[in-house]
Design a protein around this motif. Structure first.
Motif, mmCIF file in Angstrom:
data_model
loop_
_atom_site.group_PDB
_atom_site.id
_atom_site.type_symbol
_atom_site.label_atom_id
_atom_site.label_comp_id
_atom_site.label_asym_id
_atom_site.label_seq_id
_atom_site.Cartn_x
_atom_site.Cartn_y
_atom_site.Cartn_z
ATOM 1 N N THR A 26 47.716 6.791 -70.067
ATOM 2 C CA THR A 26 46.337 7.035 -69.644
ATOM 3 C C THR A 26 46.025 6.402 -68.293
ATOM 4 O O THR A 26 44.884 6.450 -67.847
ATOM 5 C CB THR A 26 45.340 6.505 -70.697
ATOM 6 N N GLY A 27 47.029 5.784 -67.651
ATOM 7 C CA GLY A 27 46.832 5.237 -66.311
ATOM 8 C C GLY A 27 46.462 3.769 -66.262
ATOM 9 O O GLY A 27 46.231 3.227 -65.184
ATOM 10 N N LYS A 28 46.390 3.093 -67.404
ATOM 11 C CA LYS A 28 46.073 1.669 -67.414
ATOM 12 C C LYS A 28 47.354 0.857 -67.289
ATOM 13 O O LYS A 28 48.425 1.317 -67.611
ATOM 14 C CB LYS A 28 45.353 1.315 -68.709
ATOM 15 N N TRP A 29 47.221 -0.378 -66.822
ATOM 16 C CA TRP A 29 48.382 -1.257 -66.663
ATOM 17 C C TRP A 29 48.545 -2.127 -67.888
ATOM 18 O O TRP A 29 47.559 -2.613 -68.452
ATOM 19 C CB TRP A 29 48.209 -2.139 -65.429
ATOM 20 N N ILE A 30 49.805 -2.361 -68.290
ATOM 21 C CA ILE A 30 50.111 -3.302 -69.365
ATOM 22 C C ILE A 30 51.126 -4.307 -68.829
ATOM 23 O O ILE A 30 51.963 -3.978 -67.998
ATOM 24 C CB ILE A 30 50.661 -2.602 -70.625
ATOM 25 N N TRP A 31 51.012 -5.529 -69.316
ATOM 26 C CA TRP A 31 51.925 -6.580 -68.870
ATOM 27 C C TRP A 31 51.837 -7.732 -69.852
ATOM 28 O O TRP A 31 50.741 -8.162 -70.224
ATOM 29 C CB TRP A 31 51.545 -7.032 -67.467
ATOM 30 N N LEU A 32 52.973 -8.234 -70.290
ATOM 31 C CA LEU A 32 53.075 -9.348 -71.228
ATOM 32 C C LEU A 32 52.276 -9.096 -72.502
ATOM 33 O O LEU A 32 51.476 -9.942 -72.933
ATOM 34 C CB LEU A 32 52.636 -10.659 -70.572
ATOM 35 N N GLN A 33 52.472 -7.919 -73.102
ATOM 36 C CA GLN A 33 51.831 -7.615 -74.371
ATOM 37 C C GLN A 33 52.657 -6.608 -75.159
ATOM 38 O O GLN A 33 53.534 -5.960 -74.611
ATOM 39 C CB GLN A 33 50.412 -7.095 -74.159
ATOM 40 N N ALA A 56 52.718 3.269 -73.834
ATOM 41 C CA ALA A 56 51.373 3.305 -74.426
ATOM 42 C C ALA A 56 51.018 1.911 -74.908
ATOM 43 O O ALA A 56 51.868 1.180 -75.405
ATOM 44 C CB ALA A 56 51.326 4.283 -75.586
ATOM 45 N N ARG A 57 49.751 1.564 -74.758
ATOM 46 C CA ARG A 57 49.292 0.222 -75.126
ATOM 47 C C ARG A 57 49.206 0.067 -76.644
ATOM 48 O O ARG A 57 49.584 -0.951 -77.177
ATOM 49 C CB ARG A 57 47.925 0.008 -74.495
ATOM 50 N N ASP A 58 48.679 1.080 -77.330
ATOM 51 C CA ASP A 58 48.551 1.012 -78.783
ATOM 52 C C ASP A 58 48.552 2.426 -79.352
ATOM 53 O O ASP A 58 48.636 3.407 -78.616
ATOM 54 C CB ASP A 58 47.278 0.261 -79.184
ATOM 55 N N ALA A 59 48.460 2.525 -80.663
ATOM 56 C CA ALA A 59 48.518 3.831 -81.318
ATOM 57 C C ALA A 59 47.307 4.698 -80.964
ATOM 58 O O ALA A 59 47.423 5.926 -80.892
ATOM 59 C CB ALA A 59 48.616 3.654 -82.827
#
Length: 66
Positions: A26-33, A56-59
């Motif tokens: 969706t275009g968001k950044w993820i880091w250390l998660q 993907a960050r989550d379901a």
């Protein structure tokens, strides 16, 4: 030749931990998660491009894009 590239999914979503920063579907950044990823192949007609990885960050983020 199709008007847009097609994505061929090579694996199901797998749990992972993002040590390096990645941009999600969706275009968001993820880091250390905790997150999910899957391997995909993008190809345009007969030409196959290099393999890619979708993050993907989550379901809920996975369900939003379906």
């Amino acid at each position: 030749m199709p008007a847009w590239p097609h994505i061929h999914v090579r694996s199901k979503w797998k749990p992972a931990f993002a040590v390096l920063p990645h941009r999600t579907i969706t275009g968001k950044w993820i880091w250390l998660q905790r997150c999910f990823y899957r391997d995909v192949m993008i190809f345009d007609g007969d030409w196959i491009d290099e393999p890619d990885v979708q993050w993907a960050r989550d379901a809920l983020e996975i369900i939003e894009t379906m």
